[in-house]
Structures are given as C-alpha cells and as structure tokens.
Design a protein around this motif. Sequence first.
Motif, PDB file in Angstrom:
ATOM      1  N   GLN A  62       0.820  -1.213   0.000  1.00  0.00           N
ATOM      2  CA  GLN A  62       0.000   0.000   0.000  1.00  0.00           C
ATOM      3  C   GLN A  62       0.855   1.264   0.000  1.00  0.00           C
ATOM      4  O   GLN A  62       0.341   2.373   0.033  1.00  0.00           O
ATOM      5  CB  GLN A  62      -0.915  -0.001   1.230  1.00  0.00           C
ATOM      6  N   HIS A  63       2.163   1.100  -0.025  1.00  0.00           N
ATOM      7  CA  HIS A  63       3.078   2.242  -0.016  1.00  0.00           C
ATOM      8  C   HIS A  63       3.972   2.245  -1.253  1.00  0.00           C
ATOM      9  O   HIS A  63       5.137   2.651  -1.194  1.00  0.00           O
ATOM     10  CB  HIS A  63       3.934   2.239   1.253  1.00  0.00           C
ATOM     11  N   GLY A  64       3.448   1.789  -2.365  1.00  0.00           N
ATOM     12  CA  GLY A  64       4.156   1.927  -3.632  1.00  0.00           C
ATOM     13  C   GLY A  64       5.189   0.875  -3.940  1.00  0.00           C
ATOM     14  O   GLY A  64       6.058   1.106  -4.776  1.00  0.00           O
ATOM     15  N   LEU A  65       5.124  -0.305  -3.299  1.00  0.00           N
ATOM     16  CA  LEU A  65       6.107  -1.336  -3.600  1.00  0.00           C
ATOM     17  C   LEU A  65       6.059  -1.742  -5.070  1.00  0.00           C
ATOM     18  O   LEU A  65       7.097  -1.935  -5.705  1.00  0.00           O
ATOM     19  CB  LEU A  65       5.899  -2.566  -2.708  1.00  0.00           C
ATOM     20  N   LEU A  94      -2.995  -8.604   6.762  1.00  0.00           N
ATOM     21  CA  LEU A  94      -4.269  -8.784   6.071  1.00  0.00           C
ATOM     22  C   LEU A  94      -5.123  -9.859   6.745  1.00  0.00           C
ATOM     23  O   LEU A  94      -6.353  -9.795   6.701  1.00  0.00           O
ATOM     24  CB  LEU A  94      -4.032  -9.139   4.599  1.00  0.00           C
ATOM     25  N   SER A  95      -4.473 -10.829   7.384  1.00  0.00           N
ATOM     26  CA  SER A  95      -5.233 -11.823   8.150  1.00  0.00           C
ATOM     27  C   SER A  95      -5.894 -11.157   9.345  1.00  0.00           C
ATOM     28  O   SER A  95      -7.060 -11.451   9.674  1.00  0.00           O
ATOM     29  CB  SER A  95      -4.298 -12.943   8.627  1.00  0.00           C
ATOM     30  N   VAL A  96      -5.168 -10.240   9.997  1.00  0.00           N
ATOM     31  CA  VAL A  96      -5.730  -9.510  11.138  1.00  0.00           C
ATOM     32  C   VAL A  96      -6.960  -8.722  10.687  1.00  0.00           C
ATOM     33  O   VAL A  96      -8.030  -8.778  11.307  1.00  0.00           O
ATOM     34  CB  VAL A  96      -4.669  -8.568  11.745  1.00  0.00           C
ATOM     35  N   VAL A  97      -6.812  -7.971   9.574  1.00  0.00           N
ATOM     36  CA  VAL A  97      -7.923  -7.154   9.085  1.00  0.00           C
ATOM     37  C   VAL A  97      -9.095  -8.029   8.671  1.00  0.00           C
ATOM     38  O   VAL A  97     -10.266  -7.695   8.911  1.00  0.00           O
ATOM     39  CB  VAL A  97      -7.450  -6.263   7.922  1.00  0.00           C
ATOM     40  N   SER A  98      -8.819  -9.159   8.054  1.00  0.00           N
ATOM     41  CA  SER A  98      -9.890 -10.065   7.620  1.00  0.00           C
ATOM     42  C   SER A  98     -10.661 -10.617   8.813  1.00  0.00           C
ATOM     43  O   SER A  98     -11.892 -10.742   8.761  1.00  0.00           O
ATOM     44  CB  SER A  98      -9.301 -11.209   6.794  1.00  0.00           C
ATOM     45  N   LEU A  99      -9.963 -10.941   9.888  1.00  0.00           N
ATOM     46  CA  LEU A  99     -10.640 -11.433  11.088  1.00  0.00           C
ATOM     47  C   LEU A  99     -11.518 -10.346  11.701  1.00  0.00           C
ATOM     48  O   LEU A  99     -12.629 -10.616  12.170  1.00  0.00           O
ATOM     49  CB  LEU A  99      -9.610 -11.930  12.100  1.00  0.00           C
ATOM     50  N   ALA A 116      -6.058   0.748   5.476  1.00  0.00           N
ATOM     51  CA  ALA A 116      -7.333   1.378   5.135  1.00  0.00           C
ATOM     52  C   ALA A 116      -7.543   1.353   3.620  1.00  0.00           C
ATOM     53  O   ALA A 116      -8.670   1.487   3.133  1.00  0.00           O
ATOM     54  CB  ALA A 116      -7.374   2.815   5.648  1.00  0.00           C
ATOM     55  N   ARG A 117      -6.447   1.173   2.858  1.00  0.00           N
ATOM     56  CA  ARG A 117      -6.543   1.124   1.393  1.00  0.00           C
ATOM     57  C   ARG A 117      -6.614  -0.303   0.871  1.00  0.00           C
ATOM     58  O   ARG A 117      -6.585  -0.515  -0.338  1.00  0.00           O
ATOM     59  CB  ARG A 117      -5.339   1.844   0.775  1.00  0.00           C
ATOM     60  N   ALA A 118      -6.663  -1.272   1.770  1.00  0.00           N
ATOM     61  CA  ALA A 118      -6.639  -2.671   1.335  1.00  0.00           C
ATOM     62  C   ALA A 118      -7.944  -3.113   0.690  1.00  0.00           C
ATOM     63  O   ALA A 118      -7.972  -4.105  -0.034  1.00  0.00           O
ATOM     64  CB  ALA A 118      -6.308  -3.577   2.522  1.00  0.00           C
ATOM     65  N   GLY A 119      -9.057  -2.402   0.968  1.00  0.00           N
ATOM     66  CA  GLY A 119     -10.322  -2.721   0.334  1.00  0.00           C
ATOM     67  C   GLY A 119     -10.979  -3.999   0.825  1.00  0.00           C
ATOM     68  O   GLY A 119     -11.670  -4.678   0.057  1.00  0.00           O
ATOM     69  N   ILE A 120     -10.761  -4.355   2.094  1.00  0.00           N
ATOM     70  CA  ILE A 120     -11.394  -5.553   2.646  1.00  0.00           C
ATOM     71  C   ILE A 120     -12.784  -5.182   3.152  1.00  0.00           C
ATOM     72  O   ILE A 120     -12.927  -4.402   4.095  1.00  0.00           O
ATOM     73  CB  ILE A 120     -10.529  -6.142   3.772  1.00  0.00           C
ATOM     74  N   GLN A 121     -13.784  -5.732   2.522  1.00  0.00           N
ATOM     75  CA  GLN A 121     -15.169  -5.408   2.867  1.00  0.00           C
ATOM     76  C   GLN A 121     -15.496  -5.888   4.282  1.00  0.00           C
ATOM     77  O   GLN A 121     -15.145  -6.987   4.680  1.00  0.00           O
ATOM     78  CB  GLN A 121     -16.123  -6.060   1.864  1.00  0.00           C
ATOM     79  N   GLY A 122     -16.171  -5.018   5.030  1.00  0.00           N
ATOM     80  CA  GLY A 122     -16.557  -5.366   6.384  1.00  0.00           C
ATOM     81  C   GLY A 122     -15.650  -4.804   7.446  1.00  0.00           C
ATOM     82  O   GLY A 122     -15.977  -4.840   8.632  1.00  0.00           O
TER      83      GLY A 122
END
Length: 295
Positions: A103-106, A227-232, A247-253
């Motif tokens: 999310q930081h331009g990699l 991303l696993s943390v955010v998904s949970l 916040a830019r990952a776009g994980i719904q919910g």
Amino acid sequence: MEFRHLRCFAALAEELHFGRAAQRLAISQPPLSVAIQQLEALVGARLFERDSKGVRLTPAGTAFRTSALGLLERAEAACALAREVQAGERGRLRLGFVGSTLQHGLADWLQAFAKAHPRVEVVVVELNSQDQIEALLKEELDLGLVHTDRLPPALDCQPLYREPFMACLPASHPGARRRQVSLESLADQPFILFSRKGSPDYHARIVEICRQHGFYPRLQHEGRHWLSVVSLVAQGLGVSIVPAAFARAGIQGAVFKPLTEELEPSAVFAAWRREGDGALRERFLAVRSGIAVKT
C-alpha cells in the motif's frame, strides 16, 4: 595453455604480421614469437607458416582459430558479467516484504527498478518481520522490508517511511459510525493482534500502547500477516490497531478510524546483512528515492 597464448594467436591470425601483432598487443616481437612457439607445442600442430612471403595460417591454424576466438569471447563475456554483478548492474536480488509495503508503492518501486536495471532479476516473497530476519541471517534474502529496527548485530537497517496507527473495527461496531475512536473505548473489546511469534516487537508495541492508556488488550485471535488480522476484524471477531496503510486494502466489512490519542507512528525499515556485497541492494534502495512514494 594460457589465455595470453590465445590472445597472441588471435592478434597474429588477424594481422598476419609479427610486427603489427606485437604492436597491437603492446609487446615486443620476441615475446610474441615465444608465445606462438609455446602454443604450437601445447597444441601439437604447426599453426602458422613463416617464410619470405610473410605469415600465413596453416590448415591446422585455420581450424584452431574458430575455437580459440570462441574461448576468448566467452572469457571476455565472463569477465564482463563479473564486473556487472559487482557493480550491481546484473544479478538476482531476493526481497522480502511485509504486506503494508504493497500500500506504499512497492509495485511502483519494483517497476521503476526493472526499467532502470533490466538485467537484474528481483524475486519477492511476502513474510512477516521475524521470518524475514531469520531468512536474512540464513542468507536466504538479500533485503527485507520489516516493521522493526530491533535487529541482531549481524543485520543493519535504514528507515523507509512512517505512518499513523488507526483503529480497525467491524462495520457493525458502534465506533464505525464515529469520526474518531479513542483507545479507551476499545478497552473491553476482544482484540485481534499480529502474531507474537511472527513479529514479537510489533506485538509488544501494540500491547504497550494499550497499557500506556490504561488497559491490556483482551487477546482473542492472532494473525501471521496484517491482512489476516484485518480479515478477522471484518468477520466481526474483534477489533485491532493497525498501520493506516490497510485502510486502502479494500477488505469489505472492515472500517478504519483515526485514533483520538497521539501515538508514535508505525515505521517500516529496509534491513540487510552487514557483511556481503551490497551493490544490488544500494541500487534498489536508490531507485525508491526517485519515485513518488504513496503515504
């Protein structure tokens, strides 16, 4: 047989004149004559005819010429390759990264490097910080992008970027409708944290943030990747404190809210072994300074 013998042969085979060949090689004629005699003895065949009419290749010399020139070309290519690798212009860079760097331009960074250094292969693998540190120590990675600067003595690092922490909440959480969320309001909530094993420094950092604000997080689940943390969290299993990049990952919910408290930002560092050739690493890091990095 030495390469000097082949170089002398190649020069004489092209010039067909000892004086001009010696001048081309920046030597005198006697050493050239000795080198040709040594080469003919080593090959076991006469390579040149020498008479009053001049110098000519024998049939054996003509046959030998193609292979000899091929050997010289391959030797020069090998030398050129070695110089390019040493200069960081060619080779293979094994890069580890944590998820937030995406999310930081990699991707832009990798594309810019590939354009600037098309003869360098970059192999990328996503690993948590602890796994990257272990891979660096085992020389399985050349460069790591990690969430900590607390490294073993064998490793060194430099900061890449900093970003604020945010509260990560399920969309059904009452705080998801507020502009900001306080840490205090999360004190009685089940927490989902980054794995203590995967990144002990980062895990301890979140726990310490909570402790400084009057509570210890009620640890419900751990994830080995952010991303696993955010998904949970998105599944409604708890809340978390994460770097703003997600916040830019776009994980719904999952909903991200600024914290009312001022916290020391999250940081990402480039890490590498102190020993070893750093030419490729330096070129890779230098490319990043020339591109616009997302924040």
